[in-house]
Design a protein around this motif. Structure first.
Motif, mmCIF file in Angstrom:
data_model
loop_
_atom_site.group_PDB
_atom_site.id
_atom_site.type_symbol
_atom_site.label_atom_id
_atom_site.label_comp_id
_atom_site.label_asym_id
_atom_site.label_seq_id
_atom_site.Cartn_x
_atom_site.Cartn_y
_atom_site.Cartn_z
ATOM 1 N N LEU A 264 0.836 -1.174 0.110
ATOM 2 C CA LEU A 264 -0.026 0.079 0.014
ATOM 3 C C LEU A 264 0.807 1.414 0.040
ATOM 4 C CD1 LEU A 264 -2.731 -1.213 2.391
ATOM 5 C CD2 LEU A 264 -2.806 -1.063 0.244
ATOM 6 N N PHE A 265 2.245 0.893 0.362
ATOM 7 C CA PHE A 265 2.939 2.370 0.387
ATOM 8 C C PHE A 265 3.886 2.498 -0.873
ATOM 9 C CE2 PHE A 265 2.688 1.360 4.883
ATOM 10 C CZ PHE A 265 2.600 2.502 5.390
ATOM 11 N N PRO A 266 4.444 3.593 -1.274
ATOM 12 C CA PRO A 266 5.323 3.931 -2.263
ATOM 13 C C PRO A 266 6.726 3.147 -1.870
ATOM 14 C CG PRO A 266 5.092 5.785 -1.077
ATOM 15 C CD PRO A 266 3.995 4.868 -0.647
ATOM 16 N N VAL A 267 7.507 2.778 -2.613
ATOM 17 C CA VAL A 267 8.853 2.565 -2.206
ATOM 18 C C VAL A 267 9.757 3.484 -1.613
ATOM 19 C CG1 VAL A 267 10.933 0.871 -2.826
ATOM 20 C CG2 VAL A 267 8.874 0.654 -3.780
ATOM 21 N N ASP A 268 9.398 4.000 -0.603
ATOM 22 C CA ASP A 268 9.899 4.917 0.412
ATOM 23 C C ASP A 268 10.115 4.717 1.943
ATOM 24 O OD1 ASP A 268 10.302 7.591 1.565
ATOM 25 O OD2 ASP A 268 9.073 8.692 0.253
ATOM 26 N N ALA A 269 11.504 4.569 2.097
ATOM 27 C CA ALA A 269 11.794 4.073 3.653
ATOM 28 C C ALA A 269 11.210 5.254 4.566
ATOM 29 C CB ALA A 269 13.311 3.838 3.544
ATOM 30 N N SER A 276 4.978 4.404 10.269
ATOM 31 C CA SER A 276 5.150 3.283 11.426
ATOM 32 C C SER A 276 5.193 4.069 12.856
ATOM 33 C CB SER A 276 6.515 2.500 11.164
ATOM 34 O OG SER A 276 6.242 1.632 10.060
ATOM 35 N N GLU A 277 5.862 5.251 12.715
ATOM 36 C CA GLU A 277 5.673 6.063 13.921
ATOM 37 C C GLU A 277 4.550 6.652 14.441
ATOM 38 O OE1 GLU A 277 8.933 8.601 13.110
ATOM 39 O OE2 GLU A 277 10.649 7.240 13.630
ATOM 40 N N ASN A 283 7.529 -2.658 16.733
ATOM 41 C CA ASN A 283 9.003 -2.689 16.099
ATOM 42 C C ASN A 283 9.356 -3.372 14.877
ATOM 43 O OD1 ASN A 283 9.210 -0.512 18.106
ATOM 44 N ND2 ASN A 283 10.600 -1.732 19.222
ATOM 45 N N ALA A 284 8.823 -4.778 14.847
ATOM 46 C CA ALA A 284 9.024 -5.690 13.941
ATOM 47 C C ALA A 284 8.509 -5.502 12.844
ATOM 48 C CB ALA A 284 8.638 -7.155 14.494
ATOM 49 N N ALA A 285 7.275 -4.951 12.816
ATOM 50 C CA ALA A 285 6.635 -4.568 11.578
ATOM 51 C C ALA A 285 7.296 -3.317 10.871
ATOM 52 C CB ALA A 285 5.142 -4.111 11.872
ATOM 53 N N ARG A 286 7.630 -2.454 11.664
ATOM 54 C CA ARG A 286 8.064 -1.100 11.212
ATOM 55 C C ARG A 286 9.582 -1.361 10.610
ATOM 56 N NH1 ARG A 286 10.984 1.503 16.260
ATOM 57 N NH2 ARG A 286 12.529 -0.189 15.383
ATOM 58 N N ASP A 287 10.129 -2.296 11.334
ATOM 59 C CA ASP A 287 11.709 -2.519 10.767
ATOM 60 C C ASP A 287 11.411 -3.499 9.421
ATOM 61 O OD1 ASP A 287 13.022 -1.613 13.111
ATOM 62 O OD2 ASP A 287 13.122 -3.336 13.891
#
Length: 405
Positions: A264-269, A276-277, A283-287
């Protein structure tokens, strides 16, 4: 009257001991099973939790449980909930309640002995179902059993009123539709969710993210997600969400809710990190979300196994596997390449760098920044050679000698 049959949980000794403890204190009929266990039994679904509603007050419940020699934990005593533990199995027992006041997030409740009042404050009609120890089902709204049979997710009473009591019910409407719904979502419920979506800003991020991840774990969340997008609820929860094209494909490829969320996201870290924040993802999903975006530039379905190992070494196997799943969703016809590369990402064990500062010192180089640069050069050449298991001393010496000359 509808009667539950063939339900092992209903006749299990742990269940019977808890029900017997309550009825010893409050008499027959003072306690009934409620909500998910009754709904799932009617729908032929797995029973995860067994919840019980009772006319006993919380302190009476706690005394009754302890008097029967069972463990009682006051998990939500202010809201009437005591957890009984029998044979290591928890049973959440809640006194019948009615709402005194609500603010869209929290409710002040009063206890009651009226089953209809308790049902009236629940979210959906198929969740406002009760069953006694004999399996006889009680349906105070008059529509819960029919809704369960038809796969209808319909609010109890007025949808707007139910949502204003707790705005999380908007997400629950879509989550329950994803798990239990059939056909089209209830129109009145959809309209209320659309109109009241801005009220979700009152909710804690943790409640929203937990509900979203449960929705994404459904066997096929696509109809629910499409309805969320159409009503504007998805943009309220996840404004970063782009087109649903990859999501619609990846649902058939993976049941992992994080992989589904990723598409659902663009490829944008950075966008994934900020989301995520904001939503307080674990944390596991965010990472995983961030790692997949960082790995994306070096991952390709055209990679050789050696290139895949290099990517895993630098980015981590989980990040590479997640990036591959996104590529697979974009090119589902290349399943053979994807499976081969996923085998590397999931199965290859990242080796440790076979040399360090001690080996450099033995070659006569003084400790300092040059040691770090030398080890980095060794690591790069070792990766490029596909992690050979021998010849390390010679490789290191060949890098040191030019520097000493």
């Amino acid at each position: 009257m509808t009667v539950l049959t063939g339900q092992a949980w209903l006749t299990a000794s742990a269940t019977r001991s808890v029900l017997a403890a309550l009825e010893a204190a409050g008499g027959p009929g003072c306690a009934r099973f409620v909500g998910g266990c009754v709904r799932n039994a009617l729908m032929g679904r797995e029973i995860d939790d067994i919840d019980i509603a009772t006319t006993l007050k919380p302190e009476e419940t706690e005394r009754a449980i302890r008097a029967a020699g069972l463990k009682a934990v006051p998990t939500g005593i202010d809201h009437g909930t005591v957890t009984a533990v029998a044979e290591r199995q928890p049973f959440e027992i809640t006194t019948l309640r009615r709402d005194v006041s609500t603010d869209g997030r929290n409710a002040t409740v009063a206890f009651t002995d009226d089953w209809a009042e308790d049902a009236a404050r629940r979210d959906f009609r198929l969740n406002a179902l009760y069953a006694d120890g004999e399996g006889r089902v009680f349906d105070p709204t008059g529509q819960g059993v029919a809704d369960a049979a038809a796969g209808r997710i319909v609010f109890v009473g007025d949808p707007g009123t139910r949502i204003r009591e707790d705005y999380l019910r908007i997400l629950r409407f879509f989550r329950f539709f994803a798990w239990y719904g059939r056909g089209e979502p209830d129109a009145a419920g959809l309209d209320a969710c659309r109109d009241l979506a801005p009220g979700m800003t009152r909710l804690s991020a943790e409640r929203v993210s937990k509900e979203l991840m449960k929705l994404l774990a459904a066997t096929d969340p696509r109809p629910a997600m499409a309805a969320m997008e159409k009503t504007g609820v998805l943009s309220q929860v996840l404004p970063e969400a782009g087109p649903m094209t990859l999501f619609d494909v990846v649902v058939d490829l993976s049941d992992d809710p994080v992989v589904r969320l990723m598409t659902l996201f663009p490829v944008d870290a950075e966008a994934m990190r900020r989301a995520s924040e904001r939503l307080r993802f674990p944390n596991a999903a965010r990472d995983r979300l961030v790692g997949s975006a960082l790995a994306a530039p070096v991952v390709s379905l055209d990679m050789s196994d050696a290139q895949a190992r290099a990517a895993v070494y630098r980015q981590g196997g989980r990040a590479v596997a997640d990036a591959l799943m996104r590529l697979h969703a974009a090119a589902p016809g290349r399943g053979e390449e994807t499976m081969r590369l996923l085998g590397v990402a999931n199965g290859w064990v990242r080796p440790r760098l076979p040399v360090g500062g001690k080996e450099v010192a033995r070659l006569g180089l003084e400790p300092g920044p040059e040691t770090g640069r030398l080890l980095k050069a060794f690591e790069d050449s070792w990766i490029a050679a596909d992690f050979p298991g021998e010849g390390h001393a010679e490789r290191l010496a060949a890098l040191v000698n030019p520097r000493r000359g």
